[in-house]
Design a protein around this motif. Structure first.
Motif, mmCIF file in Angstrom:
data_model
loop_
_atom_site.group_PDB
_atom_site.id
_atom_site.type_symbol
_atom_site.label_atom_id
_atom_site.label_comp_id
_atom_site.label_asym_id
_atom_site.label_seq_id
_atom_site.Cartn_x
_atom_site.Cartn_y
_atom_site.Cartn_z
ATOM 1 N N MET A 296 -28.822 15.468 -37.702
ATOM 2 C CA MET A 296 -28.080 14.399 -37.260
ATOM 3 C C MET A 296 -27.384 14.571 -35.779
ATOM 4 O O MET A 296 -27.305 13.690 -35.237
ATOM 5 N N ALA A 297 -26.922 15.904 -35.765
ATOM 6 C CA ALA A 297 -26.441 15.997 -34.355
ATOM 7 C C ALA A 297 -27.558 15.990 -33.204
ATOM 8 O O ALA A 297 -26.996 15.385 -32.123
ATOM 9 N N ASN A 298 -28.578 16.124 -33.475
ATOM 10 C CA ASN A 298 -29.781 16.036 -32.723
ATOM 11 C C ASN A 298 -30.139 14.570 -32.316
ATOM 12 O O ASN A 298 -30.188 14.222 -30.965
ATOM 13 N N ASP A 299 -29.801 13.541 -33.148
ATOM 14 C CA ASP A 299 -29.828 12.205 -32.943
ATOM 15 C C ASP A 299 -28.824 11.687 -31.887
ATOM 16 O O ASP A 299 -29.169 10.836 -31.273
ATOM 17 N N ARG A 300 -27.510 12.319 -31.951
ATOM 18 C CA ARG A 300 -26.723 12.051 -30.927
ATOM 19 C C ARG A 300 -27.100 12.394 -29.648
ATOM 20 O O ARG A 300 -26.960 11.715 -28.493
ATOM 21 N N VAL A 301 -27.668 13.582 -29.335
ATOM 22 C CA VAL A 301 -28.141 14.185 -28.087
ATOM 23 C C VAL A 301 -29.560 13.110 -27.760
ATOM 24 O O VAL A 301 -29.384 12.850 -26.487
ATOM 25 N N PHE A 302 -30.400 12.931 -28.435
ATOM 26 C CA PHE A 302 -31.480 12.151 -27.970
ATOM 27 C C PHE A 302 -31.145 10.467 -27.628
ATOM 28 O O PHE A 302 -31.807 10.088 -27.012
ATOM 29 N N ALA A 303 -29.870 10.337 -28.091
ATOM 30 C CA ALA A 303 -29.559 8.786 -27.719
ATOM 31 C C ALA A 303 -28.606 8.902 -26.371
ATOM 32 O O ALA A 303 -28.359 7.670 -25.900
ATOM 33 N N ILE A 304 -28.532 10.188 -25.825
ATOM 34 C CA ILE A 304 -27.630 9.991 -24.578
ATOM 35 C C ILE A 304 -28.572 9.574 -23.425
ATOM 36 O O ILE A 304 -29.796 9.626 -23.534
ATOM 37 N N LYS A 305 -28.285 8.776 -22.602
ATOM 38 C CA LYS A 305 -28.699 7.902 -21.518
ATOM 39 C C LYS A 305 -29.015 8.959 -20.336
ATOM 40 O O LYS A 305 -28.425 9.862 -20.031
ATOM 41 N N PHE A 306 -30.352 9.076 -20.125
ATOM 42 C CA PHE A 306 -30.972 9.973 -19.248
ATOM 43 C C PHE A 306 -29.970 9.454 -17.792
ATOM 44 O O PHE A 306 -29.527 10.576 -16.982
ATOM 45 N N ALA A 307 -29.882 8.341 -17.426
ATOM 46 C CA ALA A 307 -29.046 7.898 -16.583
ATOM 47 C C ALA A 307 -27.599 8.543 -16.140
ATOM 48 O O ALA A 307 -26.991 8.557 -15.171
ATOM 49 N N LYS A 308 -27.025 8.888 -17.408
ATOM 50 C CA LYS A 308 -25.710 9.508 -17.320
ATOM 51 C C LYS A 308 -25.800 11.062 -17.166
ATOM 52 O O LYS A 308 -24.822 11.717 -16.441
ATOM 53 N N VAL A 309 -26.788 11.379 -17.501
ATOM 54 C CA VAL A 309 -27.073 13.044 -17.372
ATOM 55 C C VAL A 309 -27.657 13.559 -15.839
ATOM 56 O O VAL A 309 -27.239 14.355 -15.334
ATOM 57 N N TYR A 310 -28.341 12.490 -15.429
ATOM 58 C CA TYR A 310 -29.186 12.889 -14.271
ATOM 59 C C TYR A 310 -28.040 13.232 -13.186
ATOM 60 O O TYR A 310 -28.079 14.167 -12.332
ATOM 61 N N PRO A 311 -26.775 12.260 -12.923
ATOM 62 C CA PRO A 311 -26.147 12.736 -11.710
ATOM 63 C C PRO A 311 -25.495 14.086 -12.020
ATOM 64 O O PRO A 311 -24.850 14.856 -11.111
ATOM 65 N N MET A 312 -25.119 14.487 -13.213
ATOM 66 C CA MET A 312 -24.616 15.482 -13.453
ATOM 67 C C MET A 312 -25.531 16.872 -12.991
ATOM 68 O O MET A 312 -25.035 17.873 -12.624
ATOM 69 N N TYR A 313 -26.739 16.711 -13.351
ATOM 70 C CA TYR A 313 -27.721 17.772 -12.897
ATOM 71 C C TYR A 313 -27.719 17.777 -11.370
ATOM 72 O O TYR A 313 -27.536 19.060 -10.961
ATOM 73 N N VAL A 314 -27.655 16.591 -10.652
ATOM 74 C CA VAL A 314 -27.764 16.479 -9.356
ATOM 75 C C VAL A 314 -26.413 17.324 -8.728
ATOM 76 O O VAL A 314 -26.440 18.153 -8.003
ATOM 77 N N GLN A 315 -25.245 16.981 -9.343
ATOM 78 C CA GLN A 315 -23.898 17.642 -9.031
ATOM 79 C C GLN A 315 -24.010 19.032 -9.206
ATOM 80 O O GLN A 315 -23.382 19.922 -8.521
ATOM 81 N N ASP B 60 -37.401 21.684 -32.978
ATOM 82 C CA ASP B 60 -37.684 20.482 -32.694
ATOM 83 C C ASP B 60 -38.509 20.249 -31.310
ATOM 84 O O ASP B 60 -37.586 20.612 -30.337
ATOM 85 N N PRO B 61 -39.444 19.414 -31.314
ATOM 86 C CA PRO B 61 -40.140 19.526 -29.959
ATOM 87 C C PRO B 61 -39.428 18.559 -28.817
ATOM 88 O O PRO B 61 -39.382 18.913 -27.663
ATOM 89 N N LEU B 62 -38.614 17.458 -29.330
ATOM 90 C CA LEU B 62 -37.838 16.770 -28.335
ATOM 91 C C LEU B 62 -36.778 17.707 -27.869
ATOM 92 O O LEU B 62 -36.465 17.449 -26.575
ATOM 93 N N MET B 63 -35.885 18.206 -28.848
ATOM 94 C CA MET B 63 -34.696 19.056 -28.202
ATOM 95 C C MET B 63 -35.233 20.341 -27.342
ATOM 96 O O MET B 63 -34.493 20.405 -26.335
#
Length: 115
Positions: free
Chosen positions: A1-20, A87-90
């Motif tokens: 169930m915890a993985n489902d929360r991670v999988f549902a995170i929007k890439f557009a929200k994480v991408y700026p954090m990668y850049v920062q 899990d392949p996606l994780m």
């Protein structure tokens, strides 16, 4: 169930954090983009066209092709060995996290890209 929360995170929200994270260590957005494109097979133009609502599940499902050398990515992210994640996606998400961590730590791009 915890993985489902991670999988549902929007890439557009994480991408700026990668850049920062990269920019705090004097690396560039272009290097982050190059890493993402290398791992996923997206072109730079395709990467810029990703919808704001695209979650990680969709981002990786729509990726043209995971790089064949991605299996060479080893190490620990968040206390877990990426090569041991079942899990392949994780595993793909953690591969990306690991590559961004390596960039932020100052590793050379050809080593990050397993060349």
């Amino acid at each position: 169930m915890a993985n489902d929360r991670v999988f549902a995170i929007k890439f557009a929200k994480v991408y700026p954090m990668y850049v920062q994270k990269a920019e705090r260590k004097n690396r560039t957005k272009e290097e982050v983009d190059r890493i993402i494109c290398w791992l996923t097979g997206y072109s730079p133009a395709q990467l810029q066209q990703i919808d704001q609502e695209t979650d990680f599940r969709t981002f990786f499902a729509n990726a043209p092709a995971l790089h064949p050398n991605s299996a060479l990515i080893k190490g620990v992210v968040c206390g877990v060995r990426v090569e041991d994640i079942e899990d392949p996606l994780m595993r793909k998400i953690r591969y990306l996290d690991k590559l961004i961590d390596e960039l932020a730590r100052g590793k050379a791009m050809d080593k990050i890209l397993r060349q």
